[in-house]
Design a protein around this motif. Structure first.
Motif, PDB file in Angstrom:
ATOM      1  N   HIS A 103      18.627  12.300   3.537  1.00  0.00           N
ATOM      2  CA  HIS A 103      17.590  13.316   3.746  1.00  0.00           C
ATOM      3  C   HIS A 103      17.876  14.152   4.989  1.00  0.00           C
ATOM      4  CE1 HIS A 103      15.545  11.512   0.439  1.00  0.00           C
ATOM      5  NE2 HIS A 103      15.331  10.383   1.072  1.00  0.00           N
ATOM      6  N   GLY A 104      19.140  14.251   5.331  1.00  0.00           N
ATOM      7  CA  GLY A 104      19.534  15.143   6.402  1.00  0.00           C
ATOM      8  C   GLY A 104      19.715  14.483   7.750  1.00  0.00           C
ATOM      9  N   ARG A 133      19.715  20.351  12.043  1.00  0.00           N
ATOM     10  CA  ARG A 133      18.419  21.034  12.168  1.00  0.00           C
ATOM     11  C   ARG A 133      18.288  21.667  13.547  1.00  0.00           C
ATOM     12  NH1 ARG A 133      15.366  15.834   9.769  1.00  0.00           N
ATOM     13  NH2 ARG A 133      16.268  15.919   7.684  1.00  0.00           N
ATOM     14  N   HIS A 142      19.494  18.948   5.219  1.00  0.00           N
ATOM     15  CA  HIS A 142      18.555  18.177   4.393  1.00  0.00           C
ATOM     16  C   HIS A 142      19.248  17.194   3.467  1.00  0.00           C
ATOM     17  CE1 HIS A 142      15.208  20.548   5.825  1.00  0.00           C
ATOM     18  NE2 HIS A 142      15.796  21.661   5.452  1.00  0.00           N
ATOM     19  N   HIS A 176      22.102  18.008   1.093  1.00  0.00           N
ATOM     20  CA  HIS A 176      22.356  18.638  -0.203  1.00  0.00           C
ATOM     21  C   HIS A 176      23.417  17.864  -0.982  1.00  0.00           C
ATOM     22  CE1 HIS A 176      20.908  22.874   1.304  1.00  0.00           C
ATOM     23  NE2 HIS A 176      19.936  21.986   1.194  1.00  0.00           N
ATOM     24  N   ASP A 213      20.818  23.033  -4.821  1.00  0.00           N
ATOM     25  CA  ASP A 213      20.210  22.860  -3.495  1.00  0.00           C
ATOM     26  C   ASP A 213      20.515  24.038  -2.571  1.00  0.00           C
ATOM     27  OD1 ASP A 213      19.262  20.409  -4.320  1.00  0.00           O
ATOM     28  OD2 ASP A 213      20.926  19.275  -3.459  1.00  0.00           O
ATOM     29  N   ASP A 260      12.919  22.386   3.184  1.00  0.00           N
ATOM     30  CA  ASP A 260      13.703  21.526   2.302  1.00  0.00           C
ATOM     31  C   ASP A 260      13.418  21.925   0.859  1.00  0.00           C
ATOM     32  OD1 ASP A 260      15.010  19.560   0.934  1.00  0.00           O
ATOM     33  OD2 ASP A 260      13.988  17.872   1.893  1.00  0.00           O
ATOM     34  N   ARG A 292      15.506  21.154  -1.806  1.00  0.00           N
ATOM     35  CA  ARG A 292      16.385  20.405  -2.700  1.00  0.00           C
ATOM     36  C   ARG A 292      15.711  20.084  -4.029  1.00  0.00           C
ATOM     37  NH1 ARG A 292      17.467  15.057   0.168  1.00  0.00           N
ATOM     38  NH2 ARG A 292      15.413  15.537   1.012  1.00  0.00           N
ATOM     39  N   ARG A 337      11.280  12.309  -3.614  1.00  0.00           N
ATOM     40  CA  ARG A 337      12.573  12.307  -2.932  1.00  0.00           C
ATOM     41  C   ARG A 337      13.003  10.914  -2.487  1.00  0.00           C
ATOM     42  NH1 ARG A 337      13.683  17.559  -2.415  1.00  0.00           N
ATOM     43  NH2 ARG A 337      12.024  19.067  -1.945  1.00  0.00           N
TER      44      ARG A 337
END
Length: 424
Positions: free
Chosen positions: A273-274, A279, A313, A315, A320, A332, A334, A383
């Motif tokens: 999830h990144g 970020r 995130h 991808h 995405d 996000d 995705r 997710r």
């Protein structure tokens, strides 16, 4: 006769890392960087003119009149210098490493190329730069040719019914699975009798682009495997886990054969999830874009590769990122992709903390990937990645790269994969 000057050992050691093709490729990269600086300077110039109420000129980013002509002259000089550099490089070629003398490049050169591809790999490929890393399958430090006779010759008796594929992370290569004299591939080969094969790829490309290429490469590998192949296990470290998930999804959608032999997917510190570092990079982009004077400098941040921005995130699919500005919205968007059905999936997450808590889960992580991201946990149920409770491990007081050398992690991998073996 004049005495020959003895070679300088220090210079020889440096040149050992440089191949003839590297010189022209590096010059090409330098020329592109120079053009980028010129464009950046002109952009700032234009921002100042607009702020003072003067006409913008030819466009928001390009000056007109005498000023514009001056910038064009500077660009022309840069091109002339580039042509002169090409000529000068010809004189240097005899001084650099000869591939005929050293067929395998030095580990130092390979590490630098891996890092360069991670940061600029998409740009290198787009411009046809010779430093762009092609996707390869490797075993014992050698590249595998994907035909039965060559594979048989390269693997020999080590070719067994259980293929273990190891997929490295961002800015790394296959040789860097060895850390502190330990290699998970070698360890599992000795403990379980599997055949380790290592992927090398350009980690600056989109994750889904690498996933698609890996899926096709595995289809060829399985078709050429010297003995009947019964089982495939994939171990992905960091970005390598995202590339592996992408490859499975693409292969199944295309009806490829190799996913029917896939038994296990193991993720080591994978940012499902990144990762907050990317970020933060996006946040810097937004800050620079906030004023007209600093807006041109957003180009510097936007040099980072598609592979890096995919880590914002996590991808794994074309959907995405396609049709979107990868430096645009921080949201996000995705398309949720669950873990593949029928495959035993395992997650190892690391944290620098000594025990679990808010700090360990959301802030500390392993230095690069938060604990919850590595475990596939998400506040949105759509997710959430459904790892079974017994298919997760937390490595305490362990950094992101230390996952590659951790003895407890190696022993956990052995236990998980041994449990999946068919009884003799």
């Amino acid at each position: 006769m004049t005495a020959r000057t003895p070679p300088n050992p220090q210079k020889a050691a440096v040149l050992r890392h440089v191949r003839p093709a590297d010189l022209k490729a590096a010059a090409q990269l330098a020329a592109q960087a120079t053009h980028g600086v010129i464009n950046l300077t002109e952009g700032v110039h234009q921002a100042v003119r607009r702020r003072l109420g003067f006409s913008s000129g030819a466009s928001q980013e390009q000056a007109s009149g005498l000023t514009g002509q001056i910038y064009q002259v500077v660009r022309g000089v840069t091109r002339l210098v580039g042509w002169g550099t090409d000529a000068a490089l010809g004189a240097l070629l005899p001084l650099v490493d000869d591939p005929a003398t050293h067929p395998e490049a030095s580990p130092g050169r390979e590490a630098v190329l891996a890092a360069l591809n991670g940061v600029l790999g998409d740009r290198l490929q787009l411009t046809g730069n010779a430093l762009a890393q092609p996707m390869l399958l490797r075993h014992g430090g050698q590249t595998l040719a994907l035909n039965p006779p060559s594979l048989q010759a390269a693997l020999g008796a080590r070719a067994g019914p259980h293929l273990l594929l190891l997929v490295h992370g961002l800015c790394m290569n296959d040789a860097q699975w060895r850390r502190d004299k330990h290699d998970h591939g070698e360890f599992l080969a000795g403990a379980l009798g599997c055949t380790p094969v290592y992927l090398r790829y350009n980690s600056g490309l989109h994750t889904s682009t690498n996933g698609r290429e890996l899926a096709a490469l595995l289809e060829r590998l399985v078709a050429a495997w010297p003995v009947p192949l019964e089982r495939i296990t994939i171990v992905g470290h960091s970005m390598g886990g995202l590339v592996s998930r992408s490859a499975v999804q693409v292969a199944r959608a295309a009806g490829q054969r190799w996913p029917s032999r896939l038994r296990e997917l193991v993720f080591l510190g994978t940012p499902h999830h990144g990762a907050p570092l990317e970020r933060a990079g996006h946040g810097v982009d937004l800050l620079l874009a906030a004023t007209p004077f600093t807006a041109p400098f957003t180009r510097l941040g936007q040099l980072r590769s598609a592979g890096i921005t995919d880590l914002r995130h996590g991808h794994v699919q074309d959907a995405d990122w396609q049709g979107r500005d990868r430096f645009g919205s921080p949201e996000d968007r995705r398309v949720p992709l669950p873990l593949p059905d029928g495959v035993a999936c395992f997650a190892v997450a690391a944290t620098l903390a000594g025990q679990r808590g808010l700090l360990a889960d959301r802030l500390t992580g392993d230095g690069l990937v938060p604990l919850r991201s590595a475990l596939g946990q998400h506040d949105d149920p759509a997710r959430q990645l459904a790892f079974a409770p017994g298919h997760q491990q937390i490595a305490w007081r362990t950094g992101h790269l230390d996952l590659l050398s951790s003895r407890p992690v190696a022993e956990q991998l052995q236990a998980w994969l041994a449990a999946g073996r068919a009884p003799a």
